[in-house]
Structures are given as structure tokens and as C-alpha cells.
Scaffold this motif. Structure first.
Motif: not given
Length: 560
Positions: A122-124, A143-148, A167-172, A177-190
Motif C-alpha cells: 500500500a502507500s505509506s 498489518w505490515f512487515v516490521w522487524a528489529d 528493501s528495509w526502511q528505518w522508522d524512527s 524497519y519495515y519491508l518494502h519490495n519497491f519504493l520506500a513509500e510502498q510498505p508491504d502488507v503483511n
């Protein structure tokens, strides 16, 4: 603004769509990229009302359905493939009322309507993601893919984005980190989360209730990831001289192509089965597993109705390659139904990719269009394909695709296949819009505009219309089985097969070379007669077919 109106001899006399629940078998689906089809309000961007106004033209082609690329509410970071509201129309394309009007007009003209569903990400700016990132304990936290992070602060594993980098973007906020297989503005739905699945399927139901006839599913093989987040191993083999992206240096065992996707597709199909006649076609990217996945995702009549891969969306142009890839699918999934495409909104147009193999681009467009429309399965035709459009040449300053901008000049991105549809060679911006379009019209497309080709019985457009009519007149070409025939002795670039349905057999022979060739079918016939197809003037003598270069032959077979 002048619009091309449908001809009087259009199929079905503009009757409503049929009640055939298996309409998708052998269907020809015309892909429309909404930004580039027709601008109705003068802002330089195509919209739903513009599409509705041009549906008469689409119907005169003789296709069965349209596929609309995304028109949903979106920040447009990836031109609509980053969705911020799955159940609304982005204002730049119009409104839900405009969509309803489009559905009504398409059905009046006998056209089914399929829409893009981007379920993997989806969109960020989607409210789901905004809530998910707010804390680790909120109702949508998973609902999205998060990881330490790893102990050194680096991403959880080595997974790479298709668009470059990790494909991981840090979220402060969450400090994860959240997963995005494409743009960082496109987080992967879990989609390993049942609640996220439920929410996604509710959005699918929204459009089914609104009357859509099916869905094209974007990046289907990206739906699920490895729950253990294991790193991908190196690719077994990489042609380093050809690959400019590190992404292709990995064997993507864990970030896509996961077996868990099959279970979700069964849930998706169960929902579609509640709406008889609805259909699905899944996109599967190029790779060693692509045809295997295509077979797996369409098997047993409980997942996708159809799928297509990128195997025919590359540069390879060889009769033996075509034969082997068709044969592999038939071997892996003889009971499944494929969907084939040579061009779309993500790849260079096939006339340009295969230009060097023919002396005339128009004849190449006619030959490859005929080949595509002769394969067992359904077909996706991309807007402008029926005009023989080549890839548009754009200056760097005209680019808007972030992928192309980043990789310029080695890769020029996807803008060249997304330029406006040329309707009228004499009108401003080729009749697409009175204003400056979001991408410029290629001057090389003007001689190929619809108004020019409609007046020419030898044009690519005329050929497509005539060949689609020929296809409809022969049930074997739509519903029939396929038997691949051996290559010619002598190495001619010939692809040959039979299509068979009930008591009809049609022989299809394609000369992919630019020089004349001969072909003798490897079976006995008592009667073997040529079927008239525009653009191809070939002959038969003593059971041997003589083909001109870049040409095809179609014959009716009657057994002894």
C-alpha cells in the motif's frame, strides 16, 4: 474534442455482456493506462471520463474486456501503484460516479471491465500504515512487515528492493524497519496476518459489488514473505555484463515466491466464486521459477483463473525460445489456462525490443500480434499495441518515472511505454489533451495515430481488427488445445503449432525471420487449404508452405 465513434458493424450490435461465466477463457483483454488514454477535462492527465468517451473505439477492435491500471486514491509516488484508499477514485481521474458510468458504458458495448488490484503493498500514506507505524501495540501493528535491527543497527537481512537498495526502511517512531519490495513509500502488507487478509479482501468485495468483472493482480508472487526473515542466497548464475541491478544477484527464495501465497490465493478465489463470472489474472515477474509459479497459481481451479509472466516481455526473439517456453507451460500445467502478453506499462514496447529482427516495424507488429492472438490461452493487449507503436524517445528532463531517473542512461525507465495515446495526427498533442500532457507525445507516433490508420486498410490497426474477427470465426483459435510442431529441417526460424477444438483444426505457422522460408507440416492430410488472413500472402504447393519474411500462414486441416 472529436472522438472516434464505433462503426456500425461492431460485434453484437453493442449488446450487453454475455452470461458465459467462462468468458475469460480465450478472452482478449485490452490494457488501458488511465493517465495516458484520454484527457477529458484539459489538465493534461487522462481520466475515467476520457476512457468512457473512447470505449467505442476499443469495442470496434473486437476485444472482450478492458483492464484498467490503477485509478485509486494515491500520492502517485509510483503512479497509482501506491494506494492510499483502495475504495475510492483519485480526484485526478474523477469520482466513483465516473467509474460507475464507465462500467455501464463498457457493459452496454459488450466489454467486461477488469481493474488492477495492488494487494502486496500500500502507500505509506494509507491510514492502515499510519496506524501501524504509530506503535508496536496498536490494532494494526502487525498489518505490515516490521522487524528489529541487527545488533550493529543494520537491516534485518539482505533483502533488496526491486527499485534499488535495501528493501528495509528505518522508522524512527516504532524504532524498527519495515519491508518494502519497491519504493520506500510502498510498505508491504503483511499477508501472513489473517486480519490484514480480511481487510484486503473486503476492498476486493467493494469493487465486485460495484460491478467489475475481474481483477488483474499486481506482483502476485510478492504477496508473502518468509516469516523467519532468512537472507536470500546468491543467484546461481548471473550474467554480470547484462545486469545493472544488484537485485538480480540474489536467488529470491525468501522475500517472494513463497508457498504461503497459495493459501491466500485460495481465499481470494473463494471470494470471486461468490460473484459468478468474475475472473482474475495474476502478474508473475521474470525469473527461473516464473513458469512454475504460473502453473502452480492457476492449477486445480481453486486459485487464479489465469496468470502471465515476463517470459515474453524481454528481448529474446527466437522461434526455439518461444517454442520451449510454451512447451514448458503446457507440460507443467496442461489443465490450467495461461494469459500471454508481449507488452505492458512496465516494459519497453515489443516493436522496439524486437525491431532488429525485421525490416519493417509495421509488418513486425502485424506478425507478433497475430502470434500472440494465436496462442492457447487469453491475451493482454496494451494500448497502442494495435497501432504498432514503438517505444517513445524522451529527453532526460521529460522523465517522471523514479526508476528510470535513478538508472539513467543505462535504463531509461518506463515512461517510454506510457506516453499519451495518439488519436489525431492533426490535433494538439495528438488529440489526447488540449493542454500539455504529463508526458510528451512522441512525434514518431503521429503518423501512426488512430485517424491515420483507420483510413488505411493496410495499417496495423486494420490488421488487428481483421485478425480479431478471423479469430472469432474459428473456435479452435479461442478455446482450442495446442500442439507444438517440430521445427523445420534446415534451421528456418519457424514456429508452428496446431489449434484444435471439436472437429476444427487450424494450422498456424510463423516465419520470425526477415527472409522467405519453407515449411512442411509433419503430418498427413487429405485436404489442406489456406485460410485468408490480411497482411500475409503465402502459398502452398505439394504440402509445402512458402512464407514471405516476417509473415505467417494459417490453414484449415481436414483429416483423411
Amino acid at each position: 474534442m472529436t472522438f472516434i465513434m464505433p462503426s456500425k458493424d461492431m460485434k453484437n450490435g453493442f449488446a450487453s455482456i454475455s452470461s458465459d461465466e467462462n468468458w475469460w477463457r480465450g478472452a482478449v483483454i485490452y490494457q488501458i493506462y488511465p493517465r495516458s488514454f484520454q484527457d477529458s477535462n484539459g489538465d493534461g492527465i487522462g481520466d475515467l471520463a476520457g476512457i468512457t468517451a473512447r470505449l467505442g473505439y476499443v469495442a470496434t477492435l473486437g476485444v472482450d474486456a478492458i483492464w484498467l491500471s490503477p485509478f485509486f486514491a494515491s500520492p502517485q509516488k509510483d503512479f497509482g501503484y501506491d494506494i492510499s484508499d483502495y475504495c475510492d477514485v483519485d480526484p485526478m481521474f474523477g469520482s466513483l460516479d465516473d467509474f460507475d458510468a464507465l462500467i455501464a458504458e463498457a457493459h452496454r458495448l459488450g466489454l467486461r471491465v477488469m481493474i488492477d488490484q495492488v494487494l502486496s503493498h500500500a502507500s505509506s500514506q494509507h491510514p492502515w500504515f499510519i496506524e501501524s507505524r504509530s506503535s508496536r501495540t496498536n490494532p494494526k501493528a502487525d498489518w505490515f512487515v516490521w522487524a528489529d535491527m541487527q545488533p550493529d543497527g543494520s537491516p534485518p537481512n539482505n533483502w533488496l528492493s526491486v527499485f534499488g537498495g535495501s528493501s528495509w526502511q528505518w522508522d524512527s517512531t516504532r524504532r524498527q524497519y519495515y519491508l518494502h519490495n519497491f519504493l520506500a513509500e510502498q510498505p508491504d502488507v503483511n499477508l501472513l496476518n489473517p486480519e490484514a487478509q480480511d481487510a484486503i479482501l473486503d476492498t476486493v468485495r467493494f469493487w465486485l459489488e460495484r460491478g467489475v468483472d475481474g481483477f488483474r493482480l499486481d506482483t502476485t508472487n510478492f504477496y508473502c514473505h518468509d516469516a523467519r526473515l532468512r537472507s536470500n542466497p546468491p543467484a546461481d548464475f548471473v550474467e554480470k555484463s547484462k545486469e545493472i541491478e544488484p537485485y538480480h544477484y540474489q536467488n529470491h527464495l525468501f522475500d517472494k515466491n513463497r508457498p504461503e501465497t497459495v493459501d491466500f490465493l485460495r481465499r481470494f478465489r473463494a471470494l470471486l466464486n461468490e460473484y459468478p463470472g468474475s475472473a482474475s489474472v495474476g502478474e508473475i515477474g521474470y525469473g527461473p521459477q516464473s513458469l512454475d509459479l504460473m502453473a502452480e497459481y492457476t492449477s486445480n481451479n481453486d486459485k487464479l483463473n489465469m496468470a502471465y509472466t515476463f517470459d515474453f516481455l524481454g528481448d529474446e526473439y527466437d522461434a526455439d525460445i518461444f517454442r520451449k517456453r510454451i512447451a514448458r507451460f503446457e507440460e507443467k500445467a496442461a489443465g490450467s489456462w495461461p494469459c500471454w502478453a508481449f507488452s505492458n506499462h512496465d516494459v519497453s514496447r515489443h516493436v522496439s525490443r524486437w525491431h532488429e529482427h525485421a525490416d519493417d516495424d509495421g509488418q513486425l507488429a502485424k506478425l507478433m500480434g497475430s502470434l500472440l492472438l494465436s496462442l492457447r490461452g487469453s491475451v493482454c493487449c496494451y494500448e497502442g499495441e494495435e497501432l504498432g507503436l514503438a517505444e517513445a524517445e524522451l529527453a532526460y528532463e521529460d522523465l517522471v518515472d523514479p526508476y528510470g531517473i535513478r538508472l539513467w542512461p543505462e535504463f531509461k525507465g518506463r515512461d517510454g511505454c506510457r506516453t499519451p495515446m495518439p488519436w489525431d495526427s492533426k490535433a494538439d498533442h495528438a488529440g489526447f489533451s488540449p493542454a500539455r500532457p504529463w508526458l510528451p507525445v512522441d512525434s514518431n507516433h503521429l503518423p501512426l495515430a488512430v485517424n491515420r490508420q483507420e483510413a488505411d486498410p493496410t495499417s496495423v490497426l486494420s490488421h488487428y481488427r481483421a485478425f480479431l474477427a478471423f479469430r472469432r470465426a474459428h473456435p479452435a483459435m479461442i478455446k482450442g488445445d495446442i500442439e507444438l510442431l517440430p521445427a523445420s529441417v534446415g534451421g528456418e526460424p519457424i514456429l508452428a503449432f496446431r489449434r484444435m477444438y471439436a472437429d476444427e483444426e487450424v494450422l498456424c505457422v510463423f516465419n520470425l525471420g526477415r527472409w522467405p522460408a519453407r515449411y512442411k507440416p509433419p503430418f498427413d492430410v487429405s485436404t489442406f487449404s489456406a485460410l485468408e488472413v490480411p497482411s500475409f500472402r503465402n502459398s502452398v504447393s505439394d504440402g509445402v508452405i512458402s512464407l514471405e519474411g516476417t509473415s505467417a500462414f494459417f490453414g484449415k486441416i481436414e483429416r483423411k
